[in-house]
Design a protein around this motif. Structure first.
Motif, PDB file in Angstrom:
ATOM      1  N   LEU A   1      50.080  32.891 -14.699  1.00  0.00           N
ATOM      2  CA  LEU A   1      50.868  31.871 -14.007  1.00  0.00           C
ATOM      3  C   LEU A   1      51.534  30.941 -15.005  1.00  0.00           C
ATOM      4  CD1 LEU A   1      51.734  30.456 -11.409  1.00  0.00           C
ATOM      5  CD2 LEU A   1      49.591  29.163 -11.455  1.00  0.00           C
ATOM      6  N   PHE A   2      50.785  30.544 -16.043  1.00  0.00           N
ATOM      7  CA  PHE A   2      51.336  29.668 -17.076  1.00  0.00           C
ATOM      8  C   PHE A   2      52.512  30.335 -17.771  1.00  0.00           C
ATOM      9  CE2 PHE A   2      51.531  28.485 -21.555  1.00  0.00           C
ATOM     10  CZ  PHE A   2      51.752  27.126 -21.457  1.00  0.00           C
ATOM     11  N   CYS A   3      52.374  31.625 -18.075  1.00  0.00           N
ATOM     12  CA  CYS A   3      53.447  32.369 -18.753  1.00  0.00           C
ATOM     13  C   CYS A   3      54.704  32.429 -17.898  1.00  0.00           C
ATOM     14  CB  CYS A   3      52.986  33.781 -19.104  1.00  0.00           C
ATOM     15  SG  CYS A   3      51.717  33.823 -20.400  1.00  0.00           S
ATOM     16  N   LEU A   4      54.523  32.689 -16.583  1.00  0.00           N
ATOM     17  CA  LEU A   4      55.670  32.755 -15.676  1.00  0.00           C
ATOM     18  C   LEU A   4      56.386  31.416 -15.590  1.00  0.00           C
ATOM     19  CD1 LEU A   4      54.175  34.901 -12.762  1.00  0.00           C
ATOM     20  CD2 LEU A   4      55.905  35.617 -14.425  1.00  0.00           C
ATOM     21  N   LEU A   5      55.618  30.331 -15.499  1.00  0.00           N
ATOM     22  CA  LEU A   5      56.200  28.997 -15.449  1.00  0.00           C
ATOM     23  C   LEU A   5      56.914  28.669 -16.754  1.00  0.00           C
ATOM     24  CD1 LEU A   5      53.334  26.985 -13.702  1.00  0.00           C
ATOM     25  CD2 LEU A   5      55.577  27.545 -12.737  1.00  0.00           C
ATOM     26  N   PHE A   6      56.326  29.105 -17.864  1.00  0.00           N
ATOM     27  CA  PHE A   6      56.932  28.860 -19.177  1.00  0.00           C
ATOM     28  C   PHE A   6      58.271  29.583 -19.299  1.00  0.00           C
ATOM     29  CE2 PHE A   6      57.642  30.045 -23.614  1.00  0.00           C
ATOM     30  CZ  PHE A   6      57.623  28.797 -24.216  1.00  0.00           C
ATOM     31  N   ILE A   7      58.280  30.851 -18.847  1.00  0.00           N
ATOM     32  CA  ILE A   7      59.519  31.633 -18.895  1.00  0.00           C
ATOM     33  C   ILE A   7      60.585  30.999 -18.019  1.00  0.00           C
ATOM     34  CG2 ILE A   7      60.570  33.853 -18.277  1.00  0.00           C
ATOM     35  CD1 ILE A   7      57.853  35.154 -19.048  1.00  0.00           C
ATOM     36  N   SER A   8      60.200  30.594 -16.807  1.00  0.00           N
ATOM     37  CA  SER A   8      61.144  29.964 -15.876  1.00  0.00           C
ATOM     38  C   SER A   8      61.727  28.689 -16.470  1.00  0.00           C
ATOM     39  CB  SER A   8      60.441  29.655 -14.552  1.00  0.00           C
ATOM     40  OG  SER A   8      61.309  28.973 -13.678  1.00  0.00           O
ATOM     41  N   ASN A   9      60.854  27.848 -17.062  1.00  0.00           N
ATOM     42  CA  ASN A   9      61.315  26.607 -17.664  1.00  0.00           C
ATOM     43  C   ASN A   9      62.206  26.871 -18.866  1.00  0.00           C
ATOM     44  OD1 ASN A   9      60.012  24.977 -15.834  1.00  0.00           O
ATOM     45  ND2 ASN A   9      58.132  24.813 -17.045  1.00  0.00           N
ATOM     46  N   SER A  10      61.896  27.945 -19.620  1.00  0.00           N
ATOM     47  CA  SER A  10      62.693  28.287 -20.793  1.00  0.00           C
ATOM     48  C   SER A  10      64.106  28.649 -20.397  1.00  0.00           C
ATOM     49  CB  SER A  10      62.044  29.455 -21.551  1.00  0.00           C
ATOM     50  OG  SER A  10      60.780  29.077 -22.051  1.00  0.00           O
ATOM     51  N   TYR A  11      64.250  29.430 -19.306  1.00  0.00           N
ATOM     52  CA  TYR A  11      65.580  29.811 -18.831  1.00  0.00           C
ATOM     53  C   TYR A  11      66.359  28.583 -18.374  1.00  0.00           C
ATOM     54  CZ  TYR A  11      65.090  34.887 -19.025  1.00  0.00           C
ATOM     55  OH  TYR A  11      64.971  36.177 -19.450  1.00  0.00           O
ATOM     56  N   ALA A  12      65.669  27.673 -17.667  1.00  0.00           N
ATOM     57  CA  ALA A  12      66.326  26.459 -17.198  1.00  0.00           C
ATOM     58  C   ALA A  12      66.798  25.629 -18.380  1.00  0.00           C
ATOM     59  CB  ALA A  12      65.364  25.654 -16.321  1.00  0.00           C
ATOM     60  N   GLN A  13      65.931  25.505 -19.407  1.00  0.00           N
ATOM     61  CA  GLN A  13      66.297  24.749 -20.585  1.00  0.00           C
ATOM     62  C   GLN A  13      67.425  25.432 -21.338  1.00  0.00           C
ATOM     63  OE1 GLN A  13      62.598  24.425 -22.638  1.00  0.00           O
ATOM     64  NE2 GLN A  13      61.737  22.921 -21.226  1.00  0.00           N
ATOM     65  N   ASP A  14      67.442  26.783 -21.324  1.00  0.00           N
ATOM     66  CA  ASP A  14      68.486  27.519 -22.016  1.00  0.00           C
ATOM     67  C   ASP A  14      69.847  27.228 -21.395  1.00  0.00           C
ATOM     68  OD1 ASP A  14      69.279  29.118 -24.066  1.00  0.00           O
ATOM     69  OD2 ASP A  14      69.042  30.992 -22.985  1.00  0.00           O
ATOM     70  N   PHE A  15      69.917  27.207 -20.072  1.00  0.00           N
ATOM     71  CA  PHE A  15      71.162  26.884 -19.371  1.00  0.00           C
ATOM     72  C   PHE A  15      71.617  25.485 -19.763  1.00  0.00           C
ATOM     73  CE2 PHE A  15      73.525  24.989 -15.925  1.00  0.00           C
ATOM     74  CZ  PHE A  15      74.393  25.983 -15.513  1.00  0.00           C
ATOM     75  N   ASP A  16      70.692  24.514 -19.660  1.00  0.00           N
ATOM     76  CA  ASP A  16      71.020  23.123 -19.954  1.00  0.00           C
ATOM     77  C   ASP A  16      71.333  22.913 -21.429  1.00  0.00           C
ATOM     78  OD1 ASP A  16      70.680  22.348 -17.310  1.00  0.00           O
ATOM     79  OD2 ASP A  16      68.558  21.917 -17.575  1.00  0.00           O
ATOM     80  N   SER A  17      70.545  23.548 -22.292  1.00  0.00           N
ATOM     81  CA  SER A  17      70.737  23.342 -23.730  1.00  0.00           C
ATOM     82  C   SER A  17      72.069  23.911 -24.208  1.00  0.00           C
ATOM     83  CB  SER A  17      69.588  23.970 -24.521  1.00  0.00           C
ATOM     84  OG  SER A  17      69.544  25.373 -24.341  1.00  0.00           O
ATOM     85  N   LYS A  18      72.515  25.015 -23.607  1.00  0.00           N
ATOM     86  CA  LYS A  18      73.798  25.599 -24.009  1.00  0.00           C
ATOM     87  C   LYS A  18      74.960  24.721 -23.555  1.00  0.00           C
ATOM     88  CE  LYS A  18      72.774  30.306 -25.044  1.00  0.00           C
ATOM     89  NZ  LYS A  18      73.454  31.571 -25.326  1.00  0.00           N
ATOM     90  N   LEU A  19      74.831  24.134 -22.364  1.00  0.00           N
ATOM     91  CA  LEU A  19      75.864  23.219 -21.891  1.00  0.00           C
ATOM     92  C   LEU A  19      75.876  21.961 -22.761  1.00  0.00           C
ATOM     93  CD1 LEU A  19      78.027  22.756 -19.717  1.00  0.00           C
ATOM     94  CD2 LEU A  19      76.278  21.658 -18.319  1.00  0.00           C
ATOM     95  N   GLU A  20      74.681  21.503 -23.138  1.00  0.00           N
ATOM     96  CA  GLU A  20      74.569  20.330 -24.009  1.00  0.00           C
ATOM     97  C   GLU A  20      75.173  20.623 -25.381  1.00  0.00           C
ATOM     98  OE1 GLU A  20      71.153  17.093 -25.345  1.00  0.00           O
ATOM     99  OE2 GLU A  20      70.562  19.151 -24.836  1.00  0.00           O
ATOM    100  N   SER A  21      74.922  21.819 -25.924  1.00  0.00           N
ATOM    101  CA  SER A  21      75.480  22.198 -27.224  1.00  0.00           C
ATOM    102  C   SER A  21      77.001  22.233 -27.188  1.00  0.00           C
ATOM    103  CB  SER A  21      74.945  23.574 -27.654  1.00  0.00           C
ATOM    104  OG  SER A  21      73.556  23.523 -27.879  1.00  0.00           O
ATOM    105  N   LEU A  22      77.545  22.700 -26.062  1.00  0.00           N
ATOM    106  CA  LEU A  22      78.997  22.737 -25.890  1.00  0.00           C
ATOM    107  C   LEU A  22      79.566  21.318 -25.927  1.00  0.00           C
ATOM    108  CD1 LEU A  22      81.473  24.524 -25.301  1.00  0.00           C
ATOM    109  CD2 LEU A  22      80.994  24.238 -22.873  1.00  0.00           C
TER     110      LEU A  22
END
Length: 307
Positions: free
Chosen positions: A10-31
């Protein structure tokens, strides 16, 4: 041991989900950071964020979502210049009766320089692909209306973004592209494109309503007959059974206002008294189940779910 293993998964799934969310946000932030750096090197002091539109030049809920977050990121990196976000820019545009839709033209860019003394305008387009949203951003000099900085990024879609766009949920079996939610109904509304083949020529799209409630509703929509007419001048009433969906086809590409009431309330003498016009009367607004505004987009089909 089994308890620990389950919680580890469960922790791994939540970590992966949060990572994808951060990836979306972090790429927009980098732009945003990249453009902020380029603006700084050019010595610009006051920037207006026009925002992101579709490739066809239309504003949409997704474009507004991207613009809002992008403005915040830009502000965080704007140590040496000021930012005017889209919401405040809209107010200024309306006050001076300037066009606020679609692409910004050179005339509007130069007028903004005179009105609020902005040195540059950030604008861009986006495209919803199968697993990513491709965002293209550029910065225009308001004096020359020429582009002096640009960049692009592919933002990976995640569960939250897919849910926001209405992709692959509710048992839909078509690629949605973010324009409406797939429904289980007899209406032909699962495709993102409108049913009208002449939609570009007529500047029209479709608005559909899905009643997810277990009871009948009545919907009143106020809309425009002509894209150039300055005020809503017509109304349409849709009666929708429980767990059913209906569409209003060939609507002009402008915002519509909708009002939703439960059927049992609508026919109650102490409330609406069965009058359709009462649905959009402020005196009866407290009896409404829902109300709001939807933007009809050219050659698109949108679905609003009543919950």
């Amino acid at each position: 041991m089994k308890f620990i293993r389950h919680h580890t998964i469960l922790f791994c799934l939540l970590f992966i989900s949060n990572s994808y969310a951060q990836d979306f946000d972090s790429k927009l932030e980098s732009l945003a950071k990249d453009l902020a750096n380029k603006i700084y090197t050019k010595g610009k002091k006051k920037i207006a964020v026009w925002g992101f539109v579709t490739e066809a030049g239309e504003r949409s809920s997704l474009g507004n979502y991207l613009t809002e977050d992008f403005s915040i990121y830009m502000t965080n990196f704007a140590d040496n210049f000021e930012i005017i976000d889209r919401k405040h820019l809209d107010i200024i545009l309306k006050e001076h009766k300037l066009n606020s839709e679609g692409y910004i033209d050179s005339k509007t860019a130069k007028q903004l320089q005179k009105i609020i003394a902005v040195d540059a305008i950030v604008t861009g387009t986006y495209t919803v692909l199968s697993t990513t949203i491709k965002v293209r951003a550029k910065v225009l000099d308001t004096e020359t209306a020429l582009q002096f900085a640009a960049n692009m990024s592919s933002l990976p879609m995640n569960e939250d973004i897919n849910s926001y766009l209405g992709i692959a949920i509710n048992g839909g079996n078509t690629t949605n592209k973010g324009f409406n939610t797939p429904l289980n109904s007899n209406e032909t509304i699962n495709n993102p494109e409108t049913v009208n083949p002449n939609c570009k020529k007529t500047s029209t799209g479709d608005i559909c309503f899905n009643n997810s409630l277990n009871e009948k509703v009545v919907i009143r929509i106020a809309y425009y007959r002509n894209a150039d007419y300055p005020a809503q001048n017509s109304c349409k009433t849709i009666i929708l059974d429980a767990k059913n969906a209906k569409c209003a086809y060939g609507m002009v590409s402008r915002p519509i206002t909708f009002y939703v009431a439960l059927w049992k309330d609508f026919i109650n003498d102490e409330k609406f008294r069965g009058s359709e016009s009462a649905l959009n009367n402020n005196a009866f607004s407290k009896f409404l189940k829902d109300k709001g505004e939807l933007k009809v987009e050219t050659c698109k089909s949108k679905t609003y779910t009543i919950k």
